[in-house]
Design a protein around this motif. Structure first.
Motif, PDB file in Angstrom:
ATOM      1  N   TYR A 373       0.808  -1.229   0.000  1.00  0.00           N
ATOM      2  CA  TYR A 373       0.000   0.000   0.000  1.00  0.00           C
ATOM      3  C   TYR A 373       0.839   1.275   0.000  1.00  0.00           C
ATOM      4  O   TYR A 373       0.325   2.369  -0.226  1.00  0.00           O
ATOM      5  N   VAL A 374       2.142   1.134   0.287  1.00  0.00           N
ATOM      6  CA  VAL A 374       2.996   2.321   0.422  1.00  0.00           C
ATOM      7  C   VAL A 374       3.422   2.830  -0.959  1.00  0.00           C
ATOM      8  O   VAL A 374       3.910   2.055  -1.789  1.00  0.00           O
ATOM      9  N   LYS A 375       3.223   4.123  -1.193  1.00  0.00           N
ATOM     10  CA  LYS A 375       3.706   4.720  -2.451  1.00  0.00           C
ATOM     11  C   LYS A 375       5.225   4.627  -2.498  1.00  0.00           C
ATOM     12  O   LYS A 375       5.875   4.588  -1.442  1.00  0.00           O
ATOM     13  N   LYS A 376       5.810   4.670  -3.691  1.00  0.00           N
ATOM     14  CA  LYS A 376       7.272   4.735  -3.795  1.00  0.00           C
ATOM     15  C   LYS A 376       7.739   5.998  -3.077  1.00  0.00           C
ATOM     16  O   LYS A 376       7.176   7.079  -3.277  1.00  0.00           O
ATOM     17  N   GLY A 377       8.742   5.833  -2.216  1.00  0.00           N
ATOM     18  CA  GLY A 377       9.220   6.975  -1.439  1.00  0.00           C
ATOM     19  C   GLY A 377       8.431   7.215  -0.158  1.00  0.00           C
ATOM     20  O   GLY A 377       8.772   8.080   0.647  1.00  0.00           O
ATOM     21  N   GLY A 378       7.342   6.440   0.026  1.00  0.00           N
ATOM     22  CA  GLY A 378       6.518   6.590   1.240  1.00  0.00           C
ATOM     23  C   GLY A 378       7.123   5.860   2.436  1.00  0.00           C
ATOM     24  O   GLY A 378       8.168   5.223   2.334  1.00  0.00           O
ATOM     25  N   VAL A 379       6.434   5.954   3.573  1.00  0.00           N
ATOM     26  CA  VAL A 379       6.977   5.418   4.835  1.00  0.00           C
ATOM     27  C   VAL A 379       6.037   4.385   5.440  1.00  0.00           C
ATOM     28  O   VAL A 379       4.811   4.542   5.408  1.00  0.00           O
ATOM     29  N   LEU A 380       6.635   3.323   5.980  1.00  0.00           N
ATOM     30  CA  LEU A 380       5.893   2.320   6.742  1.00  0.00           C
ATOM     31  C   LEU A 380       6.453   2.298   8.165  1.00  0.00           C
ATOM     32  O   LEU A 380       7.671   2.266   8.346  1.00  0.00           O
ATOM     33  N   ILE A 381       5.565   2.341   9.154  1.00  0.00           N
ATOM     34  CA  ILE A 381       5.996   2.209  10.549  1.00  0.00           C
ATOM     35  C   ILE A 381       5.553   0.841  11.047  1.00  0.00           C
ATOM     36  O   ILE A 381       4.352   0.518  11.026  1.00  0.00           O
ATOM     37  N   TYR A 382       6.518   0.038  11.464  1.00  0.00           N
ATOM     38  CA  TYR A 382       6.217  -1.287  12.028  1.00  0.00           C
ATOM     39  C   TYR A 382       6.314  -1.178  13.544  1.00  0.00           C
ATOM     40  O   TYR A 382       7.285  -0.620  14.064  1.00  0.00           O
ATOM     41  N   SER A 383       5.296  -1.688  14.250  1.00  0.00           N
ATOM     42  CA  SER A 383       5.382  -1.629  15.714  1.00  0.00           C
ATOM     43  C   SER A 383       4.687  -2.822  16.364  1.00  0.00           C
ATOM     44  O   SER A 383       3.802  -3.441  15.768  1.00  0.00           O
ATOM     45  N   THR A 384       5.122  -3.117  17.593  1.00  0.00           N
ATOM     46  CA  THR A 384       4.471  -4.150  18.418  1.00  0.00           C
ATOM     47  C   THR A 384       4.544  -3.692  19.874  1.00  0.00           C
ATOM     48  O   THR A 384       5.382  -2.863  20.217  1.00  0.00           O
ATOM     49  N   CYS A 385       3.676  -4.287  20.719  1.00  0.00           N
ATOM     50  CA  CYS A 385       3.784  -3.997  22.159  1.00  0.00           C
ATOM     51  C   CYS A 385       4.404  -5.195  22.865  1.00  0.00           C
ATOM     52  O   CYS A 385       3.909  -5.661  23.887  1.00  0.00           O
ATOM     53  N   THR A 386       5.511  -5.696  22.284  1.00  0.00           N
ATOM     54  CA  THR A 386       6.197  -6.821  22.916  1.00  0.00           C
ATOM     55  C   THR A 386       7.697  -6.561  22.955  1.00  0.00           C
ATOM     56  O   THR A 386       8.171  -5.539  22.447  1.00  0.00           O
ATOM     57  N   ILE A 387       8.464  -7.512  23.555  1.00  0.00           N
ATOM     58  CA  ILE A 387       9.863  -7.182  23.830  1.00  0.00           C
ATOM     59  C   ILE A 387      10.896  -8.163  23.272  1.00  0.00           C
ATOM     60  O   ILE A 387      12.078  -7.908  23.386  1.00  0.00           O
ATOM     61  N   GLY A 388      10.480  -9.263  22.673  1.00  0.00           N
ATOM     62  CA  GLY A 388      11.477 -10.235  22.188  1.00  0.00           C
ATOM     63  C   GLY A 388      11.946  -9.935  20.780  1.00  0.00           C
ATOM     64  O   GLY A 388      11.205  -9.402  19.949  1.00  0.00           O
ATOM     65  N   LYS A 389      13.173 -10.299  20.487  1.00  0.00           N
ATOM     66  CA  LYS A 389      13.797 -10.026  19.193  1.00  0.00           C
ATOM     67  C   LYS A 389      13.044 -10.689  18.028  1.00  0.00           C
ATOM     68  O   LYS A 389      12.924 -10.135  16.947  1.00  0.00           O
ATOM     69  N   ALA A 390      12.518 -11.888  18.263  1.00  0.00           N
ATOM     70  CA  ALA A 390      11.894 -12.655  17.176  1.00  0.00           C
ATOM     71  C   ALA A 390      10.739 -11.899  16.523  1.00  0.00           C
ATOM     72  O   ALA A 390      10.566 -11.941  15.307  1.00  0.00           O
ATOM     73  N   GLU A 391       9.934 -11.198  17.322  1.00  0.00           N
ATOM     74  CA  GLU A 391       8.769 -10.485  16.776  1.00  0.00           C
ATOM     75  C   GLU A 391       9.121  -9.066  16.341  1.00  0.00           C
ATOM     76  O   GLU A 391       8.293  -8.382  15.742  1.00  0.00           O
ATOM     77  N   ASN A 392      10.328  -8.634  16.656  1.00  0.00           N
ATOM     78  CA  ASN A 392      10.675  -7.235  16.430  1.00  0.00           C
ATOM     79  C   ASN A 392      11.803  -7.067  15.428  1.00  0.00           C
ATOM     80  O   ASN A 392      11.571  -7.033  14.231  1.00  0.00           O
ATOM     81  N   LEU A 393      13.037  -6.987  15.918  1.00  0.00           N
ATOM     82  CA  LEU A 393      14.153  -6.734  15.010  1.00  0.00           C
ATOM     83  C   LEU A 393      14.267  -7.808  13.926  1.00  0.00           C
ATOM     84  O   LEU A 393      14.493  -7.495  12.751  1.00  0.00           O
ATOM     85  N   ASP A 394      14.088  -9.073  14.303  1.00  0.00           N
ATOM     86  CA  ASP A 394      14.210 -10.151  13.312  1.00  0.00           C
ATOM     87  C   ASP A 394      13.194  -9.973  12.175  1.00  0.00           C
ATOM     88  O   ASP A 394      13.503 -10.223  11.008  1.00  0.00           O
ATOM     89  N   GLN A 395      11.987  -9.529  12.517  1.00  0.00           N
ATOM     90  CA  GLN A 395      10.963  -9.328  11.480  1.00  0.00           C
ATOM     91  C   GLN A 395      11.333  -8.170  10.553  1.00  0.00           C
ATOM     92  O   GLN A 395      11.139  -8.246   9.347  1.00  0.00           O
TER      93      GLN A 395
END
Length: 448
Positions: A373-395
């Motif tokens: 859905y993001v236009k070229k040059g647009g921004v996506l913000i990924y977020s979660t309310c959790t703390i483990g690497k697997a669901e966050n940085l790894d993703q």
């Protein structure tokens, strides 16, 4: 109307532990229904239910230590009566031991367990008498077992966080879950003067204190209930944790943008973005069910924002008509929720490996759809309310490897106290007990 407040607490605990209702919902529904009760009674119910759920593993350990019948073998009603009574014996100094025991016996009789009143009486008198003799797992010989019972959190989570963050930080995280947390609100700007809102709150006797990290974040206390505050009813404040406010701050929307929030309920982040866009552009807030979308609509109506709409959509599916249509996409994906255990303590007892695997898969499906859905040059913000690497940085690393996005520094959007090596790279991991907010992860990603 004769209301037994311990019986109300018992019914809430049965809803949570037997019927699988979320603790904040079970408590909130009961308090809304019994709004006429004195503030002290409502505070007692809240403290008793939240405390009993928070300390459940420790309470079960204590009961098992003195009782010949183990907690797992007990009838649900008796089990919950003992738990809430042991919580009073151990943690509520203003309740005399005799009152906690006698009320429990009466409660067992009220609920039709007259034949078990002597058992309840015996177990609780034993606990009261021998509380200081109870031996817990040894910290030196069994650190994860000790931390698990001391802070009432499943040992599997303790082991995984000790491994990821080290024992000292793990203990700071899990101990913080048991601390009292003030309510945090965001001051709304569209059509309102934040300074005036602050004065109004103070005029109603509310204690207001600036919260860290986020621009319009304030902690509020000394009020009866939220709906009683004129500022809330008139849409001048929105309840939202500081960590969640950082999403809109890092997204840095500008008036006129087209924005999509693919997992929006109850709408805090979408509403914040719409507020920052000052009535211009459009935010579409989506969620999976009519019920959740109606929660967003209620908030839109209360805040009186015109540049936001809500609709039912499945975030894991790609809708062709929306391809490359948004300047900004928010993907606050379903997650294990471990960052908010302090507010929703039953989350810690629901953890399992199988669920974790399917969550990781779902997060990737949502990310792939959101990216389209993001236009070229647009921004996506990924977020979660959790703390483990697997669901966050790894993703995020998986995402940037497979899709044409790159991380962008968060530092221009964050207060300097949050600047670290990782925020310069494009992501932030907030940890409860280390940071003064919920556990949360966010990353800013630019489409190439």
């Amino acid at each position: 109307m004769d209301v037994n407040i311990r019986e109300l607490a018992l019914n809430i605990l049965l809803e949570i532990n037997r019927d699988g209702e979320h603790s904040h919902i079970a408590v909130g529904n009961t308090l809304a229904k019994y709004q006429f009760l004195p503030k002290s009674d409502r505070a007692f119910i809240t403290r008793l239910c939240e405390g009993t759920v928070e300390y459940r593993m420790q309470l079960d350990y204590i009961i098992d230590w003195v009782s010949s019948v183990k907690v797992k073998k007990m009838k649900p009603v008796i089990r919950e009566i003992l738990r809430l009574s042991v919580y009073q014996l151990k943690y509520m100094d203003n309740v005399p031991d005799s009152a906690a025991v006698n009320e429990a016996v009466k409660l067992a009789q009220r609920k039709g367990f007259r034949n078990l009143k002597n058992f309840v009486n015996g177990v609780l008198r034993n606990v009261a008498r021998r509380m200081n003799e109870i031996t817990y797992p040894d910290r030196e010989g069994n650190p994860s077992g000790y931390l698990s019972i001391r802070y009432s959190i499943p040992e599997a989570l303790v082991k995984s966080w000790c491994e990821e963050f080290g024992e000292s930080i793990c203990e700071q995280i899990i101990s913080s879950f048991l601390n009292q947390r003030p309510a945090t609100v965001r001051l709304c700007r569209t059509g309102h003067d934040p300074e005036q809102t602050l004065q109004e709150l103070k005029g109603q006797g509310v204690e207001v204190k600036k919260a860290p990290y986020a621009v319009d974040a304030y902690e509020i206390s000394r009020y009866d209930y939220l709906g009683g505050l004129a500022a809330f009813r008139e849409g001048k404040i929105q309840v939202q944790d500081v960590s969640s406010m950082l999403v809109a701050q890092v997204a840095a929307p500008v008036p006129g943008m087209q924005v999509l929030d693919v997992c929006a309920a109850p709408g805090g982040k979408s509403l914040h973005v719409a507020d920052l866009m000052n009535g211009q552009g459009m935010v579409e807030a989506r969620d999976l069910t009519e019920y959740k979308v109606n929660l967003i609509r209620d908030n839109i109506e209360r805040l009186g924002l015109v540049n936001i709409r809500a609709r039912v959509r499945d975030a894991s599916l790609i809708y062709e008509e929306d391809m490359e249509s948004a300047d900004l996409v928010l993907a606050d994906v379903p997650c294990s929720g471990y960052g908010v255990i302090g507010k929703k303590p039953d989350i810690k007892y629901r953890s399992n490996q199988e669920q974790q695997e399917s969550l990781l898969e779902l997060q990737r499906e949502i990310l792939k759809a959101a990216a389209s859905y993001v236009k070229k040059g647009g921004v996506l913000i990924y977020s979660t309310c959790t703390i483990g690497k697997a669901e966050n940085l790894d993703q995020v690393l998986w995402f940037t490897e497979h899709l044409p996005f790159q991380m962008e520094s968060l530092n221009p959007y964050l207060s300097p106290e949050l600047h670290t090596e990782t925020t310069a790279q494009g992501y932030l991991q907030l940890l409860p007990g280390i940071h003064a907010c919920d556990g949360f992860f966010l990353a800013r990603l630019r489409k190439k």
